[in-house]
Scaffold this active site. Structure first.
Site: not given
Ligand code: NAD
Ligand code: DAU
Length: 357
Positions: A134-135, A159
């Site tokens: 959603d970012e 990002y």
């Molecule tokens: P993560 O960072 O935990 O995992 C990413 C994985 O991708 C890791 O296992 C890493 O080794 C692998 N990777 C990185 N670069 C690579 C490359 N070049 N080739 C092959 N593998 C590679 O991320 P996540 O939180 O599991 O997110 C997964 C997907 O979902 C991402 O595309 C992220 O943008 C998306 N997403 C995440 C969130 C969230 O809240 N975490 C929300 C919405 C969308």
């Molecule tokens: O919205 C989806 C995204 O959510 C994904 O696309 C990203 O991959 C995932 O990392 C996440 O991004 P955020 O930046 O929202 O997540 P994060 O956990 O880093 O931070 C969540 C919120 O908390 C954000 O407003 C920043 C704040 N934060 C984060 C950290 C790590 C703090 O206040 N303190 C912290 O130490």
């Protein structure tokens, strides 16, 4: 039949592989580079399971991806692989450009060549599903309507800009080449196997270690939280029934300010692992310098996926966050292993310069 997923050793990809194989006999080829975020311990329960084939490699390695596609002939490719942490993208954006943009482009090229070589019926059945965020839509003001799929792209961090670029490439490969793509844009996930650099697992792990709980700025930034298993079920549903070329927003209808999340985690720990002496973990909360360019609010309108595909999250925040805290309490060894090595170096870089506000 077989699917190929990328990034399946990460948080969401790992949960997806575990859930998929718990429900299906269809094999998964799991291509992951094993960056700092890739953790094969998440997949330890699959050891010896012939339905899971793990391959260490980069989505941008065209020769490797082509050979995997030719060998396993998947009916779908699901792209989870990415650099995913906003703070890391602020400190060093290069890897985000390489993996999220160049890597996705090269993966699309490999998949397009493979898809073009398939017999007509297999071409029609093939899907490329791109997992996004959603970012890409930018930041909402208080009271503004939640993001729909037609909200304009306005990414604010390296990002989110790199994810936005990857979404545009995926869209272009459908419009220009007819590649049968699907895109999901999801809100913040939480749950088991979440790397403790992200808000919720960091707070749990720091609280238990007696360390400060660093809340950026005033802690009133709003995120829309979804339990990771619900994200996985949404992706399965879109893969099964999504309309070609379409985008589906996925979210939990669950907007909360960060400080409320942190206080909830503390309250659950107070209940489930009370501190000796009876003090609350919330005494460890420490307001620190804000993230540069910090988006104020995200909120997903998940109406389209509900109307068109009948998907809704199964967990409420109360049930999901309790399961999450319980999972971390039950898996100290997973946390300890993640914390060794590169993770510790990263924590030093990120927080050493961040004095309490
Ligand atoms: P993560 O960072 O935990 O995992 C990413 C994985 O991708 C890791 O296992 C890493 O080794 C692998 N990777 C990185 N670069 C690579 C490359 N070049 N080739 C092959 N593998 C590679 O991320 P996540 O939180 O599991 O997110 C997964 C997907 O979902 C991402 O595309 C992220 O943008 C998306 N997403 C995440 C969130 C969230 O809240 N975490 C929300 C919405 C969308
Ligand atoms: O919205 C989806 C995204 O959510 C994904 O696309 C990203 O991959 C995932 O990392 C996440 O991004 P955020 O930046 O929202 O997540 P994060 O956990 O880093 O931070 C969540 C919120 O908390 C954000 O407003 C920043 C704040 N934060 C984060 C950290 C790590 C703090 O206040 N303190 C912290 O130490």
């Amino acid at each position: 039949m077989t699917i190929l997923i990328t990034g399946g050793a990460g948080f969401i990809g790992g949960n997806f592989v575990l859930d998929w194989l718990a429900q299906s006999s269809e094999a998964v080829i799991n291509l992951d580079k094993l960056t700092y975020a890739g953790n094969l311990e998440t997949l330890a329960s699959l050891q010896g399971d012939a339905r899971h084939v793990f391959v260490r490699g980069d989505i941008g390695d065209t020769a490797l991806v082509a050979s995997l596609l030719a060998k396993y002939r998947p009916r779908a490719v699901l792209n989870f692989a990415a650099e995913s942490h906003v703070d890391r993208s602020i400190h060093s954006p290069e890897d985000f450009i390489q993996t999220n943009i160049v890597g996705t482009f090269r993966l699309l090229e490999s998949v397009r060549a493979y898809w073009g070589s398939l017999p007509e019926a297999d071409q029609a059945a093939f899907r490329f599903l791109h997992v996004s965020t959603d970012e890409v839509y930018g930041s909402l003001a208080a009271g503004e309507a939640a993001f729909t799929e037609t909200h304009r792209y306005e990414p604010n961090s390296p990002y989110s800009a790199s994810k936005a670029a990857s979404d545009h490439l995926v869209r272009a490969y459908h419009h220009t080449y007819g590649l049968p793509v699907l895109t999901t844009n999801c809100s913040n996930n939480y749950g088991p196997h979440h790397f403790p650099e992200k808000l919720i697992p960091l707070m749990i792990v720091n609280a238990l270690a007696g360390k400060p709980l660093p809340v950026y700025g005033d802690g009133m930034q709003v995120r829309d939280w979804l339990y990771v298993k619900d994200h996985c079920s949404a992706i399965r549903r879109v893969l099964d029934a999504g309309a070609l070329g379409e985008v589906y927003n996925v979210g939990g209808w669950n907007e909360k300010p960060n400080i409320e999340i942190v206080r909830t985690v503390c309250a659950l720990l107070d209940e489930l692992r009370p501190k000796q002496g009876g003090a609350s973990y919330s005494a460890q909360i420490s307001y620190v310098k804000d993230r540069p360019g910090h988006d104020r609010r995200y909120a997903i309108d998940a109406g389209k996926i509900e109307r068109e595909l009948g998907w809704r999250p199964a967990e409420t925040f109360d049930t999901g966050i309790r399961k999450t805290v319980q999972w971390y309490l039950a898996h100290p060894e997973w946390v300890a292993h993640v914390q060794s090595g590169a993770y510790r170096d990263w924590v030093k870089t990120q927080y050493a310069a961040t004095a309490p506000a």
